[in-house]
Design an enzyme around this catalytic site. Sequence first.
Site, PDB file in Angstrom:
ATOM      1  N   LYS A 185       0.870  -1.188   0.000  1.00  0.00           N
ATOM      2  CA  LYS A 185       0.000   0.000   0.000  1.00  0.00           C
ATOM      3  C   LYS A 185       0.900   1.228   0.000  1.00  0.00           C
ATOM      4  O   LYS A 185       1.812   1.336   0.825  1.00  0.00           O
ATOM      5  CB  LYS A 185      -0.877  -0.043   1.254  1.00  0.00           C
ATOM      6  CG  LYS A 185      -1.595   1.246   1.590  1.00  0.00           C
ATOM      7  CD  LYS A 185      -2.600   0.974   2.663  1.00  0.00           C
ATOM      8  CE  LYS A 185      -3.009   2.212   3.412  1.00  0.00           C
ATOM      9  NZ  LYS A 185      -4.111   1.939   4.328  1.00  0.00           N
TER      10      LYS A 185
HETATM   11  C1  R5P Z   1      -1.992   4.312   7.558  1.00  0.00           C
HETATM   12  O1  R5P Z   1      -1.118   4.440   8.313  1.00  0.00           O
HETATM   13  C2  R5P Z   1      -3.336   4.440   8.040  1.00  0.00           C
HETATM   14  O2  R5P Z   1      -3.399   3.552   9.050  1.00  0.00           O
HETATM   15  C3  R5P Z   1      -4.397   4.250   7.001  1.00  0.00           C
HETATM   16  O3  R5P Z   1      -4.704   2.895   6.785  1.00  0.00           O
HETATM   17  C4  R5P Z   1      -3.997   4.849   5.707  1.00  0.00           C
HETATM   18  O4  R5P Z   1      -3.407   6.063   5.902  1.00  0.00           O
HETATM   19  C5  R5P Z   1      -5.152   4.928   4.709  1.00  0.00           C
HETATM   20  O5  R5P Z   1      -6.072   5.787   5.139  1.00  0.00           O
HETATM   21  P1  R5P Z   1      -6.241   7.228   4.468  1.00  0.00           P
HETATM   22  O6  R5P Z   1      -6.858   6.965   3.149  1.00  0.00           O
HETATM   23  O7  R5P Z   1      -7.142   7.934   5.407  1.00  0.00           O
HETATM   24  O8  R5P Z   1      -4.885   7.824   4.363  1.00  0.00           O
END
Ligand code: R5P
Length: 292
Positions: free
Chosen positions: A202
């Site tokens: 990710k």
């Molecule tokens: C990552 O560290 C967070 O835990 C989230 O899973 C990630 O940032 C994705 O969420 P967002 O789309 O709010 O950035």
Amino acid sequence: MPEADQEGKRYQAETPQAAPGFFLKGCHQLDWGMKNRLARTFNPASGRTVMLAIDHGYFQGPTTGLERIDLSIVPLLPHCDALFCTRGILRSTIPADSQKPMVLRASGGPSILRDELSDEQIAMDMDDAVRLNAAGVGIQVFIGGEHETRSIHNMTKLVDAGLRAGMPVMGVTAVGKAMTRNAQYFRLACRMIAELGAQYVKTYYVEEGFETVTASCPVPIVMAGGKKLPELEALTMASNAVQQGAAGVDMGRNIFQSDAPKAMIAAVAAVVHQNMKPKDAFELFRSLKAKG
Ligand code: R5P
């Protein structure tokens, strides 16, 4: 000090990596259980996923939009392909009769009160992920961060445990406050995470060169959403990411902080699974929002 090679330039982003016999790149030689969990997380028809990320409380408590997960997130479950959450939220709040694949946050440690967030440890046994019937686990890796080596070691230990259990590991590129977010950084971080064994990665979208990030990463990449943007911008970012090689998104704030989260997740799904153009997806968002 070993001499570092210069980074390569021949990404050939226009030529997709072959994955004979399975629909996700770099995953065709994995074991059956691992593939089955991946095929629950990623839609085999489109090869992509809309994962809803709601794990933010693991280091920052009741984040805006996540104050009451029972009220704000549980109604969104039918509209995502998978949920990314902590085991605490899973056990306390997510109905166990849900058929959605659950990907569990497996690292933690420092809170938002600390300056240095890279000081994480593995925060969950693989046995518990199996007990919870998880479809995968996710862990933060802090390339270039103060605790870079330990965060890598956390991930490789989790990958070893995941290989024993048939559990895919999603490595997450964590970007420290001082780090530059550009394609060069994400090429390095994503490739290291893949080379060290994660089944998918990710990472964040970058305006320039994102196709080189996906092309040089031999396993699927899902795009993290980041801070809340106006809906059209967030849909444009998600569209660009999948058109430039991402296998979907793992978005949080741009969905649950929207003033119409159900409409927004439907619009994101249209962009991800149907290649809908961002402007059309924004119109879809507006019409679904108007219908309430
Ligand atoms: C990552 O560290 C967070 O835990 C989230 O899973 C990630 O940032 C994705 O969420 P967002 O789309 O709010 O950035």
